[in-house]
Design a protein around this motif. Structure first.
Motif, PDB file in Angstrom:
ATOM      1  N   PRO A 308       0.818  -1.213   0.000  1.00 15.67           N
ATOM      2  CA  PRO A 308       0.000   0.000   0.000  1.00 15.67           C
ATOM      3  C   PRO A 308       0.850   1.261   0.000  1.00 15.67           C
ATOM      4  O   PRO A 308       2.064   1.218   0.231  1.00 15.67           O
ATOM      5  CB  PRO A 308      -0.789  -0.126   1.309  1.00 15.67           C
ATOM      6  CG  PRO A 308       0.150  -0.866   2.214  1.00 15.67           C
ATOM      7  CD  PRO A 308       0.897  -1.840   1.334  1.00 15.67           C
ATOM      8  N   LEU A 309       0.202   2.388  -0.235  1.00 14.88           N
ATOM      9  CA  LEU A 309       0.846   3.695  -0.199  1.00 14.88           C
ATOM     10  C   LEU A 309       0.166   4.541   0.868  1.00 14.88           C
ATOM     11  O   LEU A 309      -1.054   4.747   0.822  1.00 14.88           O
ATOM     12  CB  LEU A 309       0.750   4.398  -1.561  1.00 14.88           C
ATOM     13  CG  LEU A 309       1.575   3.775  -2.684  1.00 14.88           C
ATOM     14  CD1 LEU A 309       1.183   4.380  -4.025  1.00 14.88           C
ATOM     15  CD2 LEU A 309       3.066   3.974  -2.435  1.00 14.88           C
ATOM     16  N   ILE A 310       0.960   5.014   1.811  1.00 14.12           N
ATOM     17  CA  ILE A 310       0.409   5.746   2.951  1.00 14.12           C
ATOM     18  C   ILE A 310       0.808   7.212   2.874  1.00 14.12           C
ATOM     19  O   ILE A 310       1.894   7.563   2.415  1.00 14.12           O
ATOM     20  CB  ILE A 310       0.893   5.121   4.280  1.00 14.12           C
ATOM     21  CG1 ILE A 310       0.120   5.694   5.467  1.00 14.12           C
ATOM     22  CG2 ILE A 310       2.404   5.321   4.467  1.00 14.12           C
ATOM     23  CD1 ILE A 310       0.414   4.994   6.782  1.00 14.12           C
ATOM     24  N   SER A 311      -0.093   8.045   3.327  1.00  7.70           N
ATOM     25  CA  SER A 311       0.144   9.488   3.399  1.00  7.70           C
ATOM     26  C   SER A 311      -0.140   9.923   4.833  1.00  7.70           C
ATOM     27  O   SER A 311      -1.185   9.582   5.386  1.00  7.70           O
ATOM     28  CB  SER A 311      -0.781  10.212   2.410  1.00  7.70           C
ATOM     29  OG  SER A 311      -0.797  11.603   2.661  1.00  7.70           O
ATOM     30  N   ILE A 312       0.795  10.682   5.435  1.00 11.67           N
ATOM     31  CA  ILE A 312       0.656  11.089   6.838  1.00 11.67           C
ATOM     32  C   ILE A 312       0.954  12.575   6.986  1.00 11.67           C
ATOM     33  O   ILE A 312       1.924  13.091   6.427  1.00 11.67           O
ATOM     34  CB  ILE A 312       1.606  10.283   7.751  1.00 11.67           C
ATOM     35  CG1 ILE A 312       1.148   8.822   7.855  1.00 11.67           C
ATOM     36  CG2 ILE A 312       1.693  10.902   9.152  1.00 11.67           C
ATOM     37  CD1 ILE A 312       2.115   7.929   8.606  1.00 11.67           C
TER      38      ILE A 312
END
Length: 511
Positions: A308-312
């Protein structure tokens, strides 16, 4: 009486943590670096996501931050195996014929650098080992921290070994080691343990998002004669609206490739593996069998993880005078602007600039005043970087749309040509594309957004002026010469003006 040296604990020995340790060591601090994994220079060390990871794109911000580490040979060692990429190469197929079209990143010929993560990490760790005031600890997991008493606890994990009952501690747990510090830097990635413990002390606004896109790594091998199969000085893109396939060059003449696609496509291809080749042929023409053999394509899709690709986003990035978080621990961004690494390395430069600016390393400071100065420096770091890292987070998300679809849009190409022409012909106006501001300058990201919005407003006003002037001229012609203004005449005249304008624009922009 001389103030004692600070003890700095850095959690995470990736590129950002290693550079932060170099900055602290160069200022005379006693530095200890704790890394969850084994020595990252050991090829048998398994990355946390069980893949080599997307090749890194090192640009001006990252290079400038390393330059300020006071290590003369660091950049040379890093760039020795780097490959400059001067632009994108867009791939497609029309009427059965494969085509490719280059799009330069910059009118001044500047390039970003494709580099393997291990090459960068190894160079930084080698520099750290040379420093007498730095200690490296691998296989240590941060399990607790008290940022009021400045203590942290680590478990030592030895791969392949199970603790004996006598050493297992309470309830079979691995023994913990208590470590004190003057301040701690958390650079331990998107799933940061430092941030987790920081949130127990600071009122942290926290936003996490997984976009509906997974990624899988592939590899284009060198040709039989040991050369690159496609241009090595471009980032190659096969755009597909909902998804895309990209390829970045590596020093061994291969390409590290990534398939980005919605999870539903991965689910379908996982259950219908026989459809993989048709999927690639339909959406990414020229990849297989031309660059990747069909059997290798199937094997790599099955063997490599689908991640997955996470953005924080979070705020603040610190607590008091005792802890600050950097890199993905503070702001994990999507990889579509190639700025995740560069933003993290820039965090290091900004943090230590604030520490210097606030006199933390003034030898005449007392322990008490140094703590107050450090707290003010950490607050200034949070104030500056939160706005900037939120901005690059948003820009990275927007750039995904551009890379997978916009790069083929006539409007995108027209605007790019206009802005690059203004930059090349009228440099005194300070007009630059958004990409140039992000990748080839150290302008704060939040200011980039403001500058690009201003340029958009100016272009909009200019276009509106041209349309109003054209409509006015046409109205005057219709009033003065009504017998010439039949629909057929108007169509022919407008077409003639369009052709003249297009020729003039081509001469103006040299396209």
């Amino acid at each position: 009486m001389a103030v004692p040296k600070q003890k700095v604990v850095v959690v995470g020995a990736g590129p950002v943590g290693s550079l932060a340790a170099l900055y602290a060591a160069s200022r005379g601090d006693e530095v200890e670096v704790y890394e969850l994994r084994g020595d990252l220079r050991d090829p048998t060390t398994v990355p946390l996501n069980f893949t080599k990871s997307i090749n890194l794109a090192l640009s001006e911000r990252g290079l400038n931050s390393m330059l300020h580490s006071d290590r003369a040979d660091l950049i040379d060692n890093v760039l020795r195996d780097a490959i400059p990429m001067h632009g994108r190469m867009i791939h497609g197929r029309d009427s059965g014929e494969l085509w490719e079209a280059a799009q330069a990143y910059d009118v001044h010929g500047r390039a970003i650098n494709s580099i393997d993560r291990s090459t960068l990490n190894n160079a930084l760790l080698d520099e750290l080992e040379k420093a007498p005031n730095v200690k490296l600890f691998f296989n240590y997991k941060l399990t607790g921290a008290d940022f009021r008493t400045n203590k942290a606890w680590f478990e030592r994990r030895i791969p392949g070994e199970t603790p004996m009952p006598d050493d297992a501690g309470i309830a079979g747990r691995v023994p913990e080691y208590e470590v004190s510090f003057d301040y701690l830097i958390g650079a331990d990635g998107a799933h940061s343990a430092t941030r987790f413990h920081l949130m127990k002390f600071a009122r942290v606004d926290y936003q996490q998002e997984y976009i509906d896109t997974l990624w899988c790594e592939f590899r284009i091998p060198p040709s039989e004669d040991g050369k690159f199969r496609i241009s090595p000085n471009h980032l190659h893109i096969w755009p597909g609206r909902e998804f895309m396939f990209i390829a970045l060059p590596s020093a061994d003449k291969s390409f590290t490739c990534t398939l980005f696609a919605p999870s539903s496509h991965y689910t379908y291809l996982e259950t219908q593996p026989q459809e993989l080749h048709e999927f690639f042929d339909s959406h990414f023409p020229g990849v297989s069998p031309e660059l990747i053999a069909p059997e290798d394509l199937s094997e790599q899709f099955a063997a490599n993880p689908h991640l997955p690709l996470i953005s924080i986003k979070c705020k603040p990035h610190h607590f008091g005078a005792s802890v600050a978080i950097l890199g993905d621990a503070a702001h994990a961004v999507l990889p579509f602007y190639g700025q995740g690494l560069n933003a993290g390395l820039e965090d290091v430069r900004v943090l230590f600039e604030q520490l210097d600016k606030h006199g933390v390393y003034d030898p005449n400071s007392s322990v008490y005043t140094r703590g107050l100065k450090r707290q003010a420096a950490f607050q200034a770091y949070t104030d500056q970087r939160c706005a900037d890292t939120h901005a690059i987070n948003d820009l990275s998300k927007e750039n995904y749309l551009e890379m997978r679809a916009g790069v083929k849009s006539p409007l995108y190409k027209l605007r790019k040509a206009i802005e690059e022409t203004i930059d090349r012909r009228f440099p005194f106006l300070g007009w630059k594309t958004q990409y140039a501001r992000v990748s080839f300058s150290n302008q704060p990201y939040s200011e980039v957004v403001q500058a690009v919005q201003h340029q958009s407003d100016m272009l909009g006003l200019g276009l509106t002026g041209v349309l109003v002037a054209g409509a006015g001229a046409l109205s005057i012609l219709m009033w003065r010469y009504p017998r010439y203004c039949s629909p057929v005449w108007l169509f022919r005249y407008s077409r003639h003006l369009a052709c003249v304008g297009l020729r003039a624009f081509r001469n103006f922009t040299h396209i």
